[in-house]
Design a protein around this motif. Structure first.
Motif, PDB file in Angstrom:
ATOM      1  N   UNK A   1       0.925  -1.268   0.049  1.00 50.61           N
ATOM      2  CA  UNK A   1       0.031  -0.007  -0.166  1.00 50.61           C
ATOM      3  C   UNK A   1       0.791   1.270   0.209  1.00 50.61           C
ATOM      4  N   UNK A   2       1.893   1.267   0.756  1.00 49.29           N
ATOM      5  CA  UNK A   2       2.820   2.471   1.115  1.00 49.29           C
ATOM      6  C   UNK A   2       3.595   2.731  -0.383  1.00 49.29           C
ATOM      7  N   UNK A   3       4.026   1.577  -1.017  1.00 53.55           N
ATOM      8  CA  UNK A   3       4.501   1.649  -2.381  1.00 53.55           C
ATOM      9  C   UNK A   3       3.768   2.588  -3.353  1.00 53.55           C
ATOM     10  N   UNK A   4       2.534   2.043  -3.346  1.00 55.75           N
ATOM     11  CA  UNK A   4       1.690   2.574  -4.298  1.00 55.75           C
ATOM     12  C   UNK A   4       1.204   4.122  -3.951  1.00 55.75           C
ATOM     13  N   UNK A   5       1.007   4.442  -2.754  1.00 57.35           N
ATOM     14  CA  UNK A   5       0.861   5.744  -2.173  1.00 57.35           C
ATOM     15  C   UNK A   5       1.947   6.584  -2.624  1.00 57.35           C
ATOM     16  N   UNK A   6       3.209   6.093  -2.440  1.00 51.36           N
ATOM     17  CA  UNK A   6       4.757   7.005  -2.801  1.00 51.36           C
ATOM     18  C   UNK A   6       4.659   7.210  -4.113  1.00 51.36           C
ATOM     19  N   UNK A   7       4.191   6.354  -4.828  1.00 52.12           N
ATOM     20  CA  UNK A   7       4.402   6.352  -6.250  1.00 52.12           C
ATOM     21  C   UNK A   7       3.181   7.509  -6.885  1.00 52.12           C
ATOM     22  N   UNK A   8       2.185   7.130  -6.232  1.00 53.01           N
ATOM     23  CA  UNK A   8       0.983   8.226  -6.691  1.00 53.01           C
ATOM     24  C   UNK A   8       1.436   9.619  -6.365  1.00 53.01           C
ATOM     25  N   UNK A   9       2.136   9.849  -5.365  1.00 57.11           N
ATOM     26  CA  UNK A   9       2.304  11.183  -4.842  1.00 57.11           C
ATOM     27  C   UNK A   9       3.480  11.773  -5.727  1.00 57.11           C
ATOM     28  N   UNK A  10       4.127  11.175  -6.594  1.00 58.11           N
ATOM     29  CA  UNK A  10       5.251  11.470  -7.462  1.00 58.11           C
ATOM     30  C   UNK A  10       4.923  11.737  -8.961  1.00 58.11           C
ATOM     31  N   UNK A  11       5.516  12.705  -9.556  1.00 54.15           N
ATOM     32  CA  UNK A  11       5.154  12.859 -11.010  1.00 54.15           C
ATOM     33  C   UNK A  11       6.243  12.266 -11.994  1.00 54.15           C
ATOM     34  N   UNK A  12       7.370  11.987 -11.107  1.00 56.07           N
ATOM     35  CA  UNK A  12       8.570  11.461 -11.987  1.00 56.07           C
ATOM     36  C   UNK A  12       8.880   9.955 -11.465  1.00 56.07           C
ATOM     37  N   UNK A  13       9.663   9.315 -12.424  1.00 54.30           N
ATOM     38  CA  UNK A  13       9.977   7.559 -12.041  1.00 54.30           C
ATOM     39  C   UNK A  13      10.775   7.634 -11.055  1.00 54.30           C
ATOM     40  N   UNK A  14      10.865   6.566 -10.096  1.00 50.49           N
ATOM     41  CA  UNK A  14      11.574   6.400  -9.037  1.00 50.49           C
ATOM     42  C   UNK A  14      12.727   5.195  -9.318  1.00 50.49           C
ATOM     43  N   UNK A  15      13.577   4.961  -9.112  1.00 48.36           N
ATOM     44  CA  UNK A  15      14.560   3.916  -9.408  1.00 48.36           C
ATOM     45  C   UNK A  15      14.222   3.010  -8.285  1.00 48.36           C
TER      46      UNK A  15
ATOM     47  N   UNK B   1      16.789   4.138 -15.620  1.00 51.74           N
ATOM     48  CA  UNK B   1      15.381   4.193 -15.393  1.00 51.74           C
ATOM     49  C   UNK B   1      14.660   4.112 -14.199  1.00 51.74           C
ATOM     50  N   UNK B   2      13.352   4.179 -14.115  1.00 50.38           N
ATOM     51  CA  UNK B   2      12.707   3.909 -13.024  1.00 50.38           C
ATOM     52  C   UNK B   2      11.164   3.230 -13.081  1.00 50.38           C
ATOM     53  N   UNK B   3      10.442   3.650 -11.847  1.00 49.85           N
ATOM     54  CA  UNK B   3       9.209   2.976 -12.050  1.00 49.85           C
ATOM     55  C   UNK B   3       8.250   4.187 -11.754  1.00 49.85           C
ATOM     56  N   UNK B   4       7.004   4.101 -12.184  1.00 50.69           N
ATOM     57  CA  UNK B   4       6.079   5.223 -11.912  1.00 50.69           C
ATOM     58  C   UNK B   4       4.664   4.427 -12.144  1.00 50.69           C
ATOM     59  N   UNK B   5       3.930   5.241 -11.385  1.00 47.34           N
ATOM     60  CA  UNK B   5       2.225   4.658 -11.306  1.00 47.34           C
ATOM     61  C   UNK B   5       1.891   5.288 -12.869  1.00 47.34           C
ATOM     62  N   UNK B   6       0.999   4.448 -13.724  1.00 50.04           N
ATOM     63  CA  UNK B   6       0.588   4.603 -14.718  1.00 50.04           C
ATOM     64  C   UNK B   6      -0.732   5.607 -14.739  1.00 50.04           C
ATOM     65  N   UNK B   7      -0.884   6.439 -15.680  1.00 50.50           N
ATOM     66  CA  UNK B   7      -2.153   7.235 -15.655  1.00 50.50           C
ATOM     67  C   UNK B   7      -3.441   6.489 -15.512  1.00 50.50           C
ATOM     68  N   UNK B   8      -3.432   5.325 -16.074  1.00 51.28           N
ATOM     69  CA  UNK B   8      -4.762   4.661 -15.926  1.00 51.28           C
ATOM     70  C   UNK B   8      -5.184   4.280 -14.588  1.00 51.28           C
ATOM     71  N   UNK B   9      -4.377   4.370 -13.757  1.00 50.09           N
ATOM     72  CA  UNK B   9      -4.691   4.011 -12.279  1.00 50.09           C
ATOM     73  C   UNK B   9      -5.944   4.836 -11.753  1.00 50.09           C
ATOM     74  N   UNK B  10      -6.917   3.724 -11.186  1.00 45.79           N
ATOM     75  CA  UNK B  10      -7.896   4.438 -10.559  1.00 45.79           C
ATOM     76  C   UNK B  10      -8.567   3.430  -9.663  1.00 45.79           C
TER      77      UNK B  10
END
Length: 229
Positions: free
Chosen positions: A8-22, A59-68
């Motif tokens: 849950x925390x990983x998704x919340x962390x990625x959702x709060x960022x606009x750029x990719x995270x390694x 490169x890194x990981x980001x949450x896709x725009x389709x996430x809902x």
């Protein structure tokens, strides 16, 4: 932090960022190894969380725009474990668990719901195993998943099997279902070598390979009880 809380925390962390995270940044952020973080990302993807990855060393990981969706739903193996617990308890002490399970499964995305239903239609739950059967321990997770996938896809399997006497054989079978005689798991099959129905204890299957050939599945309840090895 427990794994589910971390997911849950990983998704919340990625959702709060606009750029990719390694991956290394994420691993450091949640105080786990990169290997553990890769496993967490795989679980999230299997849970229909749309993660996007940028290739390359930077490169890194980001949450896709389709996430809902909510951060993560119940996984297929978790839903199956819950379903089995309901079946074992339903006739005795916990009849209300069935409605709880319906609510849980109903909340997951449709593709996973279909996968869950496809698996449980192939599971037969019988009485407890005889007391004189030694505790087999849990089946190998990899072998279990390969057998589960093959029976849902109606794929012929090749098994390396050690019977109760320790005799090792290689068998070609049609997997029609899974049988649980608590706590022992069996594979319900039509054995092509013997031209007969057979059950194989999952903890005695030493290797398994899905073959290209398919078969016409039948209701696994028609194979129970059948000869065990």
């Amino acid at each position: 932090m427990r794994r589910l809380e971390r997911l849950h925390a990983i998704v919340d962390f990625l959702r709060a960022r606009s750029t990719a995270v390694t991956v290394s940044e994420l691993a450091a952020r949640f105080d786990v190894s990169e290997r553990t973080l890769f496993r967490d990302l795989r679980v999230l993807r299997e849970g229909d969380v749309p993660l996007e990855s940028d290739p390359g060393p930077m490169g890194g990981v980001r949450l896709g725009r389709s996430y809902h969706l909510p951060p993560i739903g119940i996984a297929i193996d978790e839903a199956i474990a819950l379903w089995i617990a309901v079946q074992l308890a339903e006739a005795s002490t916990q009849p209300r668990l069935a409605s709880t399970l319906d609510k849980v499964v109903g909340s997951v995305p449709e593709p996973r719901r279909r996968a869950f239903r496809a698996v449980i239609e192939r599971i037969v739950i019988g009485p407890e195993a005889p007391a004189n059967i030694p505790d087999p321990g849990p089946p190998d997770p990899t072998i279990y998943r390969l057998c589960e996938r093959a029976l849902v896809d109606a794929r012929v399997l090749q098994l390396d099997y050690a019977d109760r006497k320790g005799t090792r054989t290689r068998r070609v079978v049609e997997p029609h279902g899974l049988l649980l005689l608590p706590p022992v798991w069996y594979l319900l099959t039509h054995d092509r070598d013997r031209e007969a129905t057979r059950t194989f204890r999952l903890d005695r299957i030493e290797a398994v390979q899905a073959l290209a050939e398919s078969f016409d599945p039948i209701d696994p309840r028609r194979l129970f009880p059948c000869d065990a090895e």
